[in-house]
Design a protein around this motif. Structure first.
Motif, short mmCIF file in Angstrom:
data_model
loop_
_atom_site.label_atom_id
_atom_site.label_comp_id
_atom_site.label_asym_id
_atom_site.label_seq_id
_atom_site.Cartn_x
_atom_site.Cartn_y
_atom_site.Cartn_z
N THR A 30 -30.24 -17.94 -2.98
CA THR A 30 -31.06 -16.72 -3.01
C THR A 30 -30.39 -15.68 -2.13
N THR A 31 -30.39 -14.41 -2.57
CA THR A 31 -29.85 -13.34 -1.74
C THR A 31 -30.93 -12.29 -1.49
N VAL A 32 -30.95 -11.80 -0.26
CA VAL A 32 -31.87 -10.73 0.15
C VAL A 32 -31.02 -9.66 0.83
N ARG A 33 -31.00 -8.47 0.24
CA ARG A 33 -30.08 -7.42 0.69
C ARG A 33 -30.82 -6.12 0.98
N ALA A 34 -30.64 -5.60 2.19
CA ALA A 34 -31.18 -4.28 2.53
C ALA A 34 -30.30 -3.22 1.89
N THR A 35 -30.91 -2.21 1.30
CA THR A 35 -30.15 -1.13 0.68
C THR A 35 -29.93 0.04 1.63
N PHE A 36 -30.72 0.14 2.69
CA PHE A 36 -30.63 1.26 3.63
C PHE A 36 -29.59 0.97 4.70
N HIS A 37 -29.01 2.03 5.24
CA HIS A 37 -27.99 1.87 6.27
C HIS A 37 -28.64 1.55 7.62
N ARG A 38 -27.88 0.88 8.46
CA ARG A 38 -28.38 0.48 9.77
C ARG A 38 -28.68 1.68 10.66
N TYR A 39 -28.15 2.88 10.34
CA TYR A 39 -28.50 4.06 11.13
C TYR A 39 -29.91 4.55 10.80
#
Length: 269
Positions: A57-66
């Motif tokens: 399973t993959t869970v990926r944030a689309t927003f930048h860490r800034y």
């Protein structure tokens, strides 16, 4: 969309909190020229791991860490007290340089808005997948996927090893899982490795890693020289370097999956 989930049926969850580059217009407008380079992105790490473990399973944030750092304590506590690091909403890049235009730094109300709008949904999705996998298998292995430039004097001395495995001093994962990972990275010729060195696991690893409850968490911080053509703009993916690395990463993930099944079978007896 703040998070993208691809469900698998195996016991391993891959998390990608820092590969996203999306910036809301109001955030982009507040960044200075240094911030807009997005230098602290975990460049191409989702591509690096793609297809290495069928069933993961993959869970990926689309927003930048800034926008907000999904691998920081939402309460704002430092991961490494007394050492240079970046905050829940960073004010500087990894070189200690300001990233916001003068007077445009996010205040407490803005940070809370971002926590509710970005950080919380990412972790709600991640927690849901961890629980789904644990319920299915009796065990879940969360493997938190990261990368960082090899030399950053503001954060650490010297040259970072290629493989930086983090378990918060063994607290976040069963010793069998840690041994399985370390055996594979140690067998990777021409790559250096360390366990619980400068990066011993971020908030994600420390928050979710509860071996006694069947949830094991391991962070892998890769030096970017292992898969980028250069650790500077445009941070291009080097297919040849990445191809060599992917062989070893696949071995690590397969060993984790095999060991997870073994742990689940032992717990069921």
């Amino acid at each position: 969309m703040t998070v993208v989930v691809e469900r698998g049926e195996g016991p391993v969850v891959l998390a990608f909190p820092h590969t996203g580059t999306d910036l809301p217009d109001d955030v982009r407008d507040r960044l200075n020229d240094t911030g807009r380079v997005l230098a602290d992105t975990d460049w191409h790490v989702d591509r690096l791991y793609a297809g290495l473990l069928p069933g993961a399973t993959t869970v990926r944030a689309t927003f930048h860490r800034y926008v907000i750092d999904a691998n920081r304590d939402p309460a704002g506590s430092s991961l490494y007290p007394g050492r240079n690091t970046t905050a829940l909403v960073p004010t500087t890049d990894f070189d200690g340089r300001p990233i916001w235009r003068p007077g445009a730094e996010p205040d407490a109300a803005e940070i809370e808005r971002r926590r509710a709008g970005f950080h919380a949904p990412y972790h709600a999705a991640l927690a849901a997948e961890i629980e789904r996998v644990r319920a299915r298998h009796g065990v879940c292995v969360l493997y938190d996927c990261h990368s960082i430039r090899s030399t950053i004097p503001f954060l650490f001395d010297g040259l970072l090893p290629d493989f930086n495995v983090g378990t918060d001093g063994g607290r976040t994962a069963d010793p069998a899982l840690v041994s399985a990972v370390m055996a594979k990275v140690a067998a990777a010729d021409c790559y250096a490795h360390v366990l619980d060195g400068r990066f011993r696991g971020g908030w994600t690893t420390r928050w979710y890693g509860r071996p006694e409850a069947g949830v094991h968490a391991i962070q892998m911080e890769l030096a970017q020289r292992t898969h980028l053509a250069a650790e500077a703009p445009p941070f291009a993916y080097d297919a040849a370097r990445a191809g060599r690395l992917r062989v070893h990463l696949a071995a690590v993930l397969t060993a984790l999956e095999t060991t997870a099944h073994r742990l689940a079978a032992g717990a069921a007896r």
